[in-house]
Design a protein around this motif. Structure first.
Motif, PDB file in Angstrom:
ATOM      1  N   THR A 426       1.001  -1.156  -0.215  1.00  0.00           N
ATOM      2  CA  THR A 426       0.028   0.039  -0.115  1.00  0.00           C
ATOM      3  C   THR A 426       0.999   1.099   0.315  1.00  0.00           C
ATOM      4  OG1 THR A 426      -1.394  -1.055   0.650  1.00  0.00           O
ATOM      5  CG2 THR A 426      -1.954   1.293   1.608  1.00  0.00           C
ATOM      6  N   GLN A 427       1.965   1.349   1.443  1.00  0.00           N
ATOM      7  CA  GLN A 427       2.909   2.228   0.932  1.00  0.00           C
ATOM      8  C   GLN A 427       3.192   2.584  -0.086  1.00  0.00           C
ATOM      9  OE1 GLN A 427       4.627   0.326   4.582  1.00  0.00           O
ATOM     10  NE2 GLN A 427       4.698   2.569   5.659  1.00  0.00           N
ATOM     11  N   GLY A 428       4.176   1.851  -0.812  1.00  0.00           N
ATOM     12  CA  GLY A 428       4.663   1.645  -2.453  1.00  0.00           C
ATOM     13  C   GLY A 428       4.369   2.151  -3.205  1.00  0.00           C
ATOM     14  N   LEU A 429       3.152   1.820  -3.063  1.00  0.00           N
ATOM     15  CA  LEU A 429       2.534   2.640  -4.508  1.00  0.00           C
ATOM     16  C   LEU A 429       0.935   3.452  -4.313  1.00  0.00           C
ATOM     17  CD1 LEU A 429       0.303  -1.115  -5.121  1.00  0.00           C
ATOM     18  CD2 LEU A 429       2.472  -0.163  -6.489  1.00  0.00           C
ATOM     19  N   MET A 430       1.215   4.212  -2.685  1.00  0.00           N
ATOM     20  CA  MET A 430       0.512   4.918  -3.307  1.00  0.00           C
ATOM     21  C   MET A 430       1.491   6.048  -3.342  1.00  0.00           C
ATOM     22  SD  MET A 430      -2.237   4.747   0.375  1.00  0.00           S
ATOM     23  CE  MET A 430      -2.627   6.610   0.242  1.00  0.00           C
ATOM     24  N   TRP A 431       2.920   5.615  -2.309  1.00  0.00           N
ATOM     25  CA  TRP A 431       4.483   6.816  -2.380  1.00  0.00           C
ATOM     26  C   TRP A 431       4.396   7.293  -3.830  1.00  0.00           C
ATOM     27  CZ3 TRP A 431       8.421   4.472   0.937  1.00  0.00           C
ATOM     28  CH2 TRP A 431       7.229   4.530   2.257  1.00  0.00           C
ATOM     29  N   LYS A 432       3.663   6.486  -4.925  1.00  0.00           N
ATOM     30  CA  LYS A 432       4.088   6.684  -6.837  1.00  0.00           C
ATOM     31  C   LYS A 432       3.013   6.571  -7.347  1.00  0.00           C
ATOM     32  CE  LYS A 432       8.781   3.545  -6.280  1.00  0.00           C
ATOM     33  NZ  LYS A 432       9.259   4.838  -6.990  1.00  0.00           N
ATOM     34  N   GLN A 433       1.798   7.130  -6.775  1.00  0.00           N
ATOM     35  CA  GLN A 433       0.797   7.403  -7.105  1.00  0.00           C
ATOM     36  C   GLN A 433       0.458   9.239  -7.826  1.00  0.00           C
ATOM     37  OE1 GLN A 433      -1.341   4.634  -8.211  1.00  0.00           O
ATOM     38  NE2 GLN A 433      -2.166   6.389  -9.800  1.00  0.00           N
ATOM     39  N   PHE A 434       0.422   8.372  -9.199  1.00  0.00           N
ATOM     40  CA  PHE A 434       0.485   9.962 -10.096  1.00  0.00           C
ATOM     41  C   PHE A 434      -1.100  10.016 -10.771  1.00  0.00           C
ATOM     42  CE2 PHE A 434       4.601  10.115  -9.949  1.00  0.00           C
ATOM     43  CZ  PHE A 434       5.576  11.449  -9.576  1.00  0.00           C
ATOM     44  N   ASN A 435      -1.750  11.350 -10.252  1.00  0.00           N
ATOM     45  CA  ASN A 435      -3.427  11.277 -11.322  1.00  0.00           C
ATOM     46  C   ASN A 435      -3.264  12.164 -12.429  1.00  0.00           C
ATOM     47  OD1 ASN A 435      -3.115  14.066 -11.854  1.00  0.00           O
ATOM     48  ND2 ASN A 435      -3.631  14.672  -9.663  1.00  0.00           N
ATOM     49  N   ALA A 436      -4.392  11.758 -13.555  1.00  0.00           N
ATOM     50  CA  ALA A 436      -4.467  11.810 -14.758  1.00  0.00           C
ATOM     51  C   ALA A 436      -3.795  13.132 -15.069  1.00  0.00           C
ATOM     52  CB  ALA A 436      -6.444  11.949 -15.282  1.00  0.00           C
ATOM     53  N   GLU A 437      -3.748  14.097 -14.174  1.00  0.00           N
ATOM     54  CA  GLU A 437      -3.433  15.631 -14.822  1.00  0.00           C
ATOM     55  C   GLU A 437      -1.278  15.931 -14.191  1.00  0.00           C
ATOM     56  OE1 GLU A 437      -5.475  15.279 -12.288  1.00  0.00           O
ATOM     57  OE2 GLU A 437      -7.597  15.719 -14.410  1.00  0.00           O
ATOM     58  N   GLY A 438      -0.944  14.901 -14.383  1.00  0.00           N
ATOM     59  CA  GLY A 438       0.591  14.507 -13.338  1.00  0.00           C
ATOM     60  C   GLY A 438       0.926  14.856 -12.798  1.00  0.00           C
ATOM     61  N   MET A 439      -0.315  15.450 -11.309  1.00  0.00           N
ATOM     62  CA  MET A 439      -0.031  15.331 -10.174  1.00  0.00           C
ATOM     63  C   MET A 439      -0.043  14.319  -9.375  1.00  0.00           C
ATOM     64  SD  MET A 439       0.270  18.728 -10.636  1.00  0.00           S
ATOM     65  CE  MET A 439       0.611  19.581  -9.435  1.00  0.00           C
ATOM     66  N   LEU A 440       0.868  14.470  -8.380  1.00  0.00           N
ATOM     67  CA  LEU A 440       0.676  13.479  -6.728  1.00  0.00           C
ATOM     68  C   LEU A 440      -0.346  12.641  -6.468  1.00  0.00           C
ATOM     69  CD1 LEU A 440       3.982  13.934  -4.943  1.00  0.00           C
ATOM     70  CD2 LEU A 440       4.125  12.002  -6.521  1.00  0.00           C
ATOM     71  N   GLN A 441      -0.856  11.958  -6.939  1.00  0.00           N
ATOM     72  CA  GLN A 441      -2.316  11.269  -6.255  1.00  0.00           C
ATOM     73  C   GLN A 441      -2.542  11.899  -4.390  1.00  0.00           C
ATOM     74  OE1 GLN A 441      -4.426  10.542  -8.045  1.00  0.00           O
ATOM     75  NE2 GLN A 441      -6.022  10.588  -6.338  1.00  0.00           N
ATOM     76  N   TYR A 442      -1.826  11.286  -4.156  1.00  0.00           N
ATOM     77  CA  TYR A 442      -1.382  11.677  -2.722  1.00  0.00           C
ATOM     78  C   TYR A 442       0.258  12.751  -2.543  1.00  0.00           C
ATOM     79  CZ  TYR A 442      -4.341   7.229  -3.186  1.00  0.00           C
ATOM     80  OH  TYR A 442      -5.330   7.232  -3.582  1.00  0.00           O
ATOM     81  N   PRO A 443      -0.102  14.308  -2.289  1.00  0.00           N
ATOM     82  CA  PRO A 443       0.992  14.271  -2.476  1.00  0.00           C
ATOM     83  C   PRO A 443       1.182  14.959  -0.454  1.00  0.00           C
ATOM     84  CG  PRO A 443      -1.054  16.125  -2.345  1.00  0.00           C
ATOM     85  CD  PRO A 443      -1.194  13.937  -2.650  1.00  0.00           C
ATOM     86  N   ASN A 444       0.191  14.536   0.030  1.00  0.00           N
ATOM     87  CA  ASN A 444       0.381  14.845   1.988  1.00  0.00           C
ATOM     88  C   ASN A 444       0.626  13.012   2.453  1.00  0.00           C
ATOM     89  OD1 ASN A 444       0.327  15.151   4.252  1.00  0.00           O
ATOM     90  ND2 ASN A 444      -1.623  16.013   4.609  1.00  0.00           N
ATOM     91  N   PHE A 445       1.806  12.990   2.559  1.00  0.00           N
ATOM     92  CA  PHE A 445       2.514  11.777   3.161  1.00  0.00           C
ATOM     93  C   PHE A 445       1.688  11.155   4.330  1.00  0.00           C
ATOM     94  CE2 PHE A 445       5.572   8.609   5.719  1.00  0.00           C
ATOM     95  CZ  PHE A 445       5.992   8.440   5.173  1.00  0.00           C
ATOM     96  N   LEU A 446       0.970  12.090   4.864  1.00  0.00           N
ATOM     97  CA  LEU A 446       0.001  11.774   5.797  1.00  0.00           C
ATOM     98  C   LEU A 446      -1.172  10.328   5.304  1.00  0.00           C
ATOM     99  CD1 LEU A 446      -0.142  11.844   8.998  1.00  0.00           C
ATOM    100  CD2 LEU A 446      -1.287  13.272   8.944  1.00  0.00           C
ATOM    101  N   GLU A 447      -1.063  11.380   4.357  1.00  0.00           N
ATOM    102  CA  GLU A 447      -2.183  10.182   3.304  1.00  0.00           C
ATOM    103  C   GLU A 447      -2.277   8.639   4.488  1.00  0.00           C
ATOM    104  OE1 GLU A 447      -4.854  12.119   0.236  1.00  0.00           O
ATOM    105  OE2 GLU A 447      -2.754  13.165   0.417  1.00  0.00           O
TER     106      GLU A 447
END
Length: 730
Positions: A426-447
């Motif tokens: 979960t961590q590894g994939l969330m850290w690397k996930q980008f959205n359709a606009e090319g921005m980090l899906q989860y920019p806040n580490f706490l998420e």
């Protein structure tokens, strides 16, 4: 001699003398079982203590209130206490228990010196006690599995030498000429641990309980993970393989499946293992050639590791009905299987594409604990169950309780490891996930942290199940001991080695099996090659660690703040290594360069991200943010699992240590001038007053000499020596 008889002789756990040579003088002697019993009791005591702390820190990650609001019980302070208690106290005493029992019988000789045995036992317990006293007080080097400070390192060296003296003395006076495979592993363990400890403990003391690593930055990281990986290899693995080769055939009453396979297993394992340390530093500032070398040898390591596992499991061929009935064999089967799983996963995680997802996540914690709980824990339990009835000349009190322990332990491992694998993915994939606009899906580490808290609770439940089984074992072995009496001196009869008749060289390897000195020399050469090939270019060729002109030494206040960071164990949860992935540079800033760490004694790259990376945290937030964050983390990061640190606002920096610390750094090559050192405290207060003035502007009053001011100074310095684009300093 028939083929079948030759095979039995080849695979026998202790060499049997041919019938035609038994008519000769024999000697009566006595095995020392008391020292074995003592190490067994210590194994159980420290096992319970270390696992209790482990359960506590597991639940602390899920519920920060369990840090209990004191500086001595925070996760950062007691996490290294847990690792030291489990590795060096529980497993360490288990090693000595197994070695002292098996070595005497394999050599057909009492231990070389009862006095050395006693000094070794009590010396080791005092070392563990010193860890219990110093680590919660914040006296730590911060180096993984080597946190104990320099006086304790010296004590470890002395006690380890005494152990080797006793072991080699016993081998020298043996009545059995042939050195069985278990003894090879014991010899390699002693020699390699001595080399690892000596090299990694090169440090400069600046006070009685404070030192700085003699290496800096990239070089320190390479040495530390050469040590860290091979501490797992030669403290948690090779002695246990030696004990597997002795106790498994004994418990199953069957010869080892293949003696030839054990030869290949031993030499290939000790040669290849020592090269694999750099796989802990993939995608870091370590030179690429060293990373690739670590990867190649890590993949190669799968072959000898699985060779040992196969040799162990096939020893039980034809005995599976007995496995179903005997809890000891059940523990051994799961232990060997866990060894196979862990040694498959290690090479897998050393592949760069897999490491890119798994590193810094809870996947690594799951991987480590499969080995620790399954391999080391279960094999230790099996040895205890096998030994105690023999030491006390009685039967095991209850097979039902032993079986209950087995199932509780097995379920505990599953409930511990599976949630952490899930959390890691979960961590590894969330850290690397980008959205359709090319921005980090989860920019806040706490998420990413909030998503895995349920897994942390399940991990704690698994730890409780495992520990409950250990309590059953302690009760079972207590009742076993009560039903018998300790056979302190066990009589044995054997001919002296001088009268032993040899059956001839049974195979090409037999010449070294009678020569412990040559065995020790060859083993030492095998383990030195890999380390030297990795170290010499890294330390000698300057281009491997290029310097950066803008990188300057820490100020006196920042140096004190860095030591506060070390004391509080912040490195247990935060890394200081931005890897060259877009996901990391978007979240943290410019990736980390080797030249940025040239004045870091010790390095603080970390190995786990429970919190975000801090290498580019400097100037990211105002001083007041750090003030509030350390006083009440949830006020700045709602839902944070970080504990508060109120004592930092009450405790003063010990300014009497500023000068010796700066002098120590100067000796290690940090370019402090004599004037810098002489004016160290004056400069410290000047910078501290600037920080308190900024805090006062926001209505926050704090004295300039407080530890929180030094920590803020250090955090605000991190990563600022290298100029990066403004839009990367988020």
């Amino acid at each position: 001699m028939s083929t079948s008889v030759a095979k039995v002789l080849e695979n026998a756990p202790e060499r049997k003398v041919p019938d035609h040579s038994v008519h000769r003088a024999t000697e009566t002697f006595f095995y020392d079982n008391k020292i074995v019993r003592n190490f067994g009791l210590a194994t159980m005591f420290w096992g319970v203590a270390g696992m209790l702390i482990g359960v506590l820190i597991a639940f602390q990650l899920a519920n920060p209130s369990l840090n209990m609001g004191t500086e001595y019980t925070t996760f950062g302070r007691i996490r290294p206490l847990h690792t030291n208690a489990v590795i060096f106290a529980f497993v360490g005493n288990g090693i000595f228990m197994g070695v002292y029992y098996s070595l005497q019988r394999l050599c057909k000789a009492r231990m070389f010196s009862d006095k050395l045995s006693k000094i070794h036992f009590w010396g080791w317990q005092l070392i563990i006690l010193s860890a219990v006293l110093t680590l919660p007080l914040g006296f730590t080097t911060s180096k993984e599995y080597a946190e104990l400070e320099w006086p304790i390192d010296i004590a470890i060296t002395l006690v380890w030498v005494l152990f080797g003296w006793n072991m080699f003395g016993t081998i020298a006076k043996r009545r059995e000429r042939h050195l069985y495979v278990a003894i090879w592993f014991y010899i390699a363990t002693f020699l390699t641990v001595a080399v690892l400890h000596t090299v990694n403990s090169y440090e400069l003391p600046v006070s009685w309980l404070k030192s700085y690593s003699g290496y800096a930055g990239v070089q320190d990281a390479l040495v530390q993970w050469w040590y860290g990986h091979n501490a797992v290899a030669f403290f948690l693995t090779t002695p246990y393989l030696g004990m597997m080769y002795y106790f498994l055939p004994k418990a199953a009453n069957r010869p080892v499946y293949s003696y030839r396979l054990s030869i290949i297993h031993f030499w290939s394992l000790i040669f290849i293992y020592i090269w694999a340390g750099p796989h802990h530093l993939l995608y870091t500032a370590l030179p690429d050639w060293a990373q690739s070398l670590g990867t190649v040898f890590s993949v190669m390591l799968l072959a000898p590791s699985w060779g040992g596992m196969i040799n162990g499991l096939l020893t039980l061929r034809g005995a599976w009905d007995k496995v179903r009935e005997e809890p000891i064999l059940k523990f051994m089967v799961v232990a060997i299987t866990a060894y196979g799983m862990a040694t498959f996963e290690g090479p897998l995680l050393s592949l760069k594409n897999v490491n890119a997802i798994g590193h810094f996540t809870d996947w690594i914690i799951a991987h480590v604990h499969v080995g620790a709980l399954g391999w080391n824990g279960f094999l230790t339990f099996a040895m205890l169950y096998w030994l105690f009835p023999r030491l006390y000349s009685t039967k095991l009190h209850s097979k039902k309780l032993a079986n209950a322990h087995f199932w509780l332990g097995t379920l505990g491992i599953l409930f511990y490891a599976i949630p952490l694998y899930w959390a890691g993915f979960t961590q590894g994939l969330m850290w690397k996930q980008f959205n359709a606009e090319g921005m980090l899906q989860y920019p806040n580490f706490l998420e990413t942290v909030l998503q895995i808290i349920p897994m942390y609770y399940m991990r704690g439940v698994g730890g409780l199940l495992y520990l409950s089984g250990v309590f059953l074992m302690v009760f079972n072995l207590y009742k076993t001991a009560k039903s018998g009496s300790l056979l302190s001196n066990e009589a044995a009869v054997a001919p002296p080695m001088a009268t032993m008749e040899e059956a001839g060289n049974r195979h090409w390897h037999s010449w070294i099996e009678k020569r412990p000195t040559q065995m020790a020399i060859f083993a030492t050469v095998a383990i030195l090659i890999g380390g030297l090939v990795e170290f010499i270019p890294t330390f000698v060729i300057k281009s491997n660690v290029p310097t950066i002109a803008s990188v300057k030494p820490y100020t006196s206040l920042e140096l004190q703040g860095r030591d506060v960071y070390i004391k509080e164990g912040c490195v247990s949860c935060h890394t200081q290594m931005v890897r060259p992935f877009r996901s990391e540079t978007e979240r943290y800033g410019e990736y980390s360069k080797a030249g940025e760490f040239v004045y870091d004694h010790p390095f603080l790259w970390g190995s786990k991200r429970t919190g975000p990376d801090l290498h580019r945290v400097g100037s990211k937030y105002p001083d007041s943010w750090h003030y509030h964050h350390m006083l009440d983390p949830s006020s700045m990061s709602p839902g944070s699992i970080m504990p508060p640190y109120p004592w930092l606002f009450e405790k003063d920096i010990d300014m009497s240590t500023t000068e010796p610390k700066m002098k120590g750094m100067q000796k290690l090559g940090v370019p402090y001038s004599d004037e810098d050192i002489a004016n160290g405290n004056e400069a410290l207060l000047k910078q501290a007053n600037q920080i308190t003035a900024e805090l006062n502007k926001e209505g926050l009053e704090v004295k300039p000499e407080r530890e929180i001011v030094a920590l803020i100074a250090y955090l605000q310095r991190l990563g600022t020596d290298v100029k990066v684009k403004a839009d990367q300093q988020r």
